[in-house]
Design a protein around this motif. Structure first.
Motif, PDB file in Angstrom:
ATOM      1  N   ASN A  37       0.834  -1.209   0.000  1.00 10.68           N
ATOM      2  CA  ASN A  37       0.000   0.000   0.000  1.00 10.68           C
ATOM      3  C   ASN A  37       0.867   1.257   0.000  1.00 10.68           C
ATOM      4  N   LYS A  44      -9.027  -1.014   9.551  1.00 12.41           N
ATOM      5  CA  LYS A  44      -9.267  -2.012  10.598  1.00 12.41           C
ATOM      6  C   LYS A  44      -9.565  -1.298  11.907  1.00 12.41           C
ATOM      7  N   ARG A 147       3.112 -11.500   4.744  1.00 13.60           N
ATOM      8  CA  ARG A 147       1.992 -11.489   3.780  1.00 13.60           C
ATOM      9  C   ARG A 147       0.974 -12.556   4.153  1.00 13.60           C
ATOM     10  N   GLU A 241     -15.382  -2.112   6.718  1.00 15.38           N
ATOM     11  CA  GLU A 241     -14.209  -2.984   6.776  1.00 15.38           C
ATOM     12  C   GLU A 241     -14.657  -4.427   6.615  1.00 15.38           C
ATOM     13  N   LEU A 245     -10.242 -14.095   8.324  1.00 11.85           N
ATOM     14  CA  LEU A 245      -9.118 -14.353   9.218  1.00 11.85           C
ATOM     15  C   LEU A 245      -9.018 -15.855   9.485  1.00 11.85           C
TER      16      LEU A 245
HETATM   17  C1  LIG Z   1     -10.670  -5.600   9.581  1.00 10.80           C
HETATM   18  C2  LIG Z   1      -9.892  -6.326  10.667  1.00 10.80           C
HETATM   19  C3  LIG Z   1     -10.198  -6.115  11.993  1.00 10.80           C
HETATM   20  C4  LIG Z   1      -9.484  -6.789  13.000  1.00 10.80           C
HETATM   21  N1  LIG Z   1      -9.800  -6.562  14.303  1.00 10.80           N
HETATM   22  C5  LIG Z   1      -9.070  -7.137  15.270  1.00 10.80           C
HETATM   23  C6  LIG Z   1      -9.339  -6.845  16.638  1.00 10.80           C
HETATM   24  O1  LIG Z   1     -10.279  -6.107  16.942  1.00 10.80           O
HETATM   25  N2  LIG Z   1      -8.554  -7.404  17.578  1.00 10.80           N
HETATM   26  C7  LIG Z   1      -7.520  -8.240  17.270  1.00 10.80           C
HETATM   27  O2  LIG Z   1      -6.829  -8.716  18.171  1.00 10.80           O
HETATM   28  N3  LIG Z   1      -7.275  -8.564  15.986  1.00 10.80           N
HETATM   29  C8  LIG Z   1      -8.007  -8.035  14.989  1.00 10.80           C
HETATM   30  N4  LIG Z   1      -7.739  -8.341  13.680  1.00 10.80           N
HETATM   31  C9  LIG Z   1      -6.749  -9.400  13.405  1.00 10.80           C
HETATM   32  C10 LIG Z   1      -5.274  -8.929  13.422  1.00 10.80           C
HETATM   33  O3  LIG Z   1      -4.965  -8.269  14.606  1.00 10.80           O
HETATM   34  C11 LIG Z   1      -4.954  -8.051  12.257  1.00 10.80           C
HETATM   35  O4  LIG Z   1      -5.234  -8.722  11.060  1.00 10.80           O
HETATM   36  C12 LIG Z   1      -3.476  -7.610  12.226  1.00 10.80           C
HETATM   37  O5  LIG Z   1      -3.394  -6.527  11.334  1.00 10.80           O
HETATM   38  C13 LIG Z   1      -2.552  -8.744  11.837  1.00 10.80           C
HETATM   39  O6  LIG Z   1      -1.267  -8.278  11.575  1.00 10.80           O
HETATM   40  P1  LIG Z   1      -0.435  -8.823  10.330  1.00 10.80           P
HETATM   41  O7  LIG Z   1       0.849  -8.129  10.345  1.00 10.80           O
HETATM   42  O8  LIG Z   1      -0.465 -10.312  10.308  1.00 10.80           O
HETATM   43  O9  LIG Z   1      -1.302  -8.401   9.053  1.00 10.80           O
HETATM   44  P2  LIG Z   1      -1.489  -6.940   8.478  1.00 10.80           P
HETATM   45  O10 LIG Z   1      -1.578  -5.949   9.564  1.00 10.80           O
HETATM   46  O11 LIG Z   1      -2.598  -7.033   7.494  1.00 10.80           O
HETATM   47  O12 LIG Z   1      -0.106  -6.683   7.704  1.00 10.80           O
HETATM   48  C14 LIG Z   1       0.257  -7.327   6.518  1.00 10.80           C
HETATM   49  C15 LIG Z   1       0.792  -6.251   5.585  1.00 10.80           C
HETATM   50  O13 LIG Z   1       1.358  -6.872   4.444  1.00 10.80           O
HETATM   51  C16 LIG Z   1       1.044  -6.078   3.321  1.00 10.80           C
HETATM   52  N5  LIG Z   1       1.179  -6.925   2.143  1.00 10.80           N
HETATM   53  C17 LIG Z   1       0.363  -7.917   1.734  1.00 10.80           C
HETATM   54  N6  LIG Z   1       0.844  -8.484   0.608  1.00 10.80           N
HETATM   55  C18 LIG Z   1       1.985  -7.825   0.309  1.00 10.80           C
HETATM   56  C19 LIG Z   1       2.936  -7.944  -0.734  1.00 10.80           C
HETATM   57  N7  LIG Z   1       2.799  -8.864  -1.700  1.00 10.80           N
HETATM   58  N8  LIG Z   1       4.000  -7.128  -0.734  1.00 10.80           N
HETATM   59  C20 LIG Z   1       4.157  -6.189   0.237  1.00 10.80           C
HETATM   60  N9  LIG Z   1       3.280  -6.018   1.247  1.00 10.80           N
HETATM   61  C21 LIG Z   1       2.219  -6.829   1.283  1.00 10.80           C
HETATM   62  C22 LIG Z   1      -0.377  -5.608   3.587  1.00 10.80           C
HETATM   63  O14 LIG Z   1      -0.732  -4.506   2.811  1.00 10.80           O
HETATM   64  C23 LIG Z   1      -0.316  -5.316   5.084  1.00 10.80           C
HETATM   65  O15 LIG Z   1       0.037  -3.981   5.336  1.00 10.80           O
HETATM   66  C24 LIG Z   1      -8.445  -7.700  12.665  1.00 10.80           C
HETATM   67  C25 LIG Z   1      -8.163  -7.919  11.315  1.00 10.80           C
HETATM   68  C26 LIG Z   1      -8.862  -7.240  10.324  1.00 10.80           C
HETATM   69  C27 LIG Z   1      -8.506  -7.511   8.869  1.00 10.80           C
END
Ligand SMILES: Cc1cc2nc3c(=O)[nH]c(=O)nc-3n(C[C@H](O)[C@H](O)[C@H](O)COP(=O)(O)OP(=O)(O)OC[C@H]3O[C@@H](n4cnc5c(N)ncnc54)[C@H](O)[C@@H]3O)c2cc1C
Length: 375
Positions: A37, A44, A147, A241, A245
């Motif tokens: 992005n 979120k 990812r 949103e 998950l």
């Molecule tokens: C809408 C939503 C609400 C949530 N609410 C809660 C909550 O209330 N409480 C809770 O505990 N958990 C919640 N979660 C679950 C969890 O906490 C989140 O998903 C959290 O953001 C997970 O972190 P992450 O780093 O795994 O994923 P993300 O934060 O999604 O980070 C992954 C990153 O990788 C990037 N990316 C993807 N593909 C590529 C690529 N090919 N190249 C480069 N970058 C890339 C994405 O753009 C993103 O920025 C929620 C999730 C979502 C989606």
């Protein structure tokens, strides 16, 4: 000339940025992040528990909640069960403010976040991993990949959490702004379906329709969501949103020569709830507080007892979704709320596990346990 770094983190989301901050606290600065992005999104709403004896996430992340509540509600067959949280709070935070704060701390220390690059392929050669951007090549000793997976684990009892949420303004003062509706259940034989409401004021709320399901069917979720929204006399939808998950007790610990996986799909996500925030905060803190940094710390570690109980929970939900409303009702109303919150926050004491096992309906849970071994 190629740019060289010790570590490249793919994904500047919650786990990537949080890890970046932990690396800085260990005086490790020779790393880079790649994010698809171009800018931070407010896509979120993160919620988590806080209170006595819990790790202080607000302090650790230097963030203030958008709103906090001291009461939650579970609704089964239109009957409401309200639970006072005592000194505990359930709070919500915008992803933009949390990630913005993490991003600011990292870039202030001179660490580069390469935005607008969707990393698809990176190849290993004799001196490390090579990542090609549009205008340059970057060489990394270690790749840390956050990812999401394209394919979800379907092994029994894993489920998917599919949800659609709308932040709305109502024409009426329709919400009790002091009470979070954690789960208002829909009757279903096939899936666990519930509405989740975060009331920001008397006429503003985030309303989410959630399915715990073995398939991903957004059309079905949207259909129920649209029906639910009709109840709230909507003036305006200000934000939406949605997500799928993983709810899986099987952690993918893929590790091939200096390649590590982190985040939702690598064990950060709690199997029985899909929540990941607290796990990511605890994991980051462990890295910060250990004397020496070593790469083994990068994996999200599992707690055997929590994972085992989550497996049984998931087994019950997957094989008998109709029982879910009753089980969640018992869980929130019969188990002391401090034990519930510590369990949901991955900070259980032995007594919390014992009280949960004693209070939950024995026969249903036993069937769930048996199904784990026969299915
Ligand atoms: C809408 C939503 C609400 C949530 N609410 C809660 C909550 O209330 N409480 C809770 O505990 N958990 C919640 N979660 C679950 C969890 O906490 C989140 O998903 C959290 O953001 C997970 O972190 P992450 O780093 O795994 O994923 P993300 O934060 O999604 O980070 C992954 C990153 O990788 C990037 N990316 C993807 N593909 C590529 C690529 N090919 N190249 C480069 N970058 C890339 C994405 O753009 C993103 O920025 C929620 C999730 C979502 C989606």
């Amino acid at each position: 000339m190629k740019q060289k770094y010790d570590i490249g983190i793919i994904g500047a989301g919650l786990s990537g940025l949080t890890l970046g901050n932990s690396l800085l606290s260990k005086k490790i600065k020779n790393f880079i992040l790649f994010e698809k992005n171009t800018h931070l999104k407010n896509d979120k709403t993160y919620s988590f528990w806080s209170g006595p004896g819990l790790f202080d996430i607000k302090k650790s992340f230097s963030v203030k909640p958008k709103k906090e509540w001291s009461q939650i509600e579970i609704k089964v067959k239109n009957k409401s069960y309200k639970i006072n949280l005592g000194n505990y709070r359930y709070g919500c935070y915008s992803s933009e403010s949390i990630l913005g704060e993490l991003h600011k701390k990292i870039t202030k220390e001179g660490v580069k976040v390469e935005r607008g690059h969707s990393i698809k392929h990176f190849k290993k050669n004799h001196d490390g991993w090579e990542v090609k951007l549009k205008t340059k090549k970057i060489l990394l000793k270690n790749v840390i990949d956050s990812r999401p997976n394209k394919i979800f684990d379907d092994k029994y009892p894993s489920l998917k959490q599919v949800f659609v949420g709308s932040e709305i303004i109502s024409n009426q003062n329709i919400f009790n702004e002091n009470v979070v509706t954690l789960m208002d259940f829909f009757e279903s034989n096939k899936n666990v379906i519930f509405t989740y409401i975060l009331p920001f004021s008397k006429n503003k709320a985030l309303i989410e329709t959630t399915f715990f399901s073995s398939e991903i069917n957004f059309k079905q979720v949207e259909k129920i969501h649209n029906l639910t929204l009709k109840k709230f006399d909507i003036k305006e939808i200000t934000r939406t949103e949605q997500a799928v998950l993983p709810m899986s007790p099987y952690i993918d610990r893929k590790m091939v020569e200096q390649y590590f996986r982190i985040g939702n799909f690598a064990g950060a996500s709690r199997p029985a709830s899909g929540y990941a925030f607290t796990r990511i905060a605890l994991w980051a803190n462990q890295i910060k507080t250990k004397k020496e940094f070593c790469y083994d710390m990068i994996h999200h570690k599992e707690n055997y007892l929590t994972n085992w109980l989550d497996k049984i929970f998931l087994s019950v939900l997957r094989s008998n979704p109709k029982k879910a409303p009753e089980i969640f009702k018992v869980f929130f109303t019969k188990v002391p709320i401090s034990s519930v919150i510590r369990f949901l926050s991955d900070q259980s004491r032995l007594v919390d596990y014992l009280v949960i096992i004693l209070k939950l309906p024995k026969l249903v849970m036993l069937r769930g346990l048996i199904n784990l071994y026969v299915k």
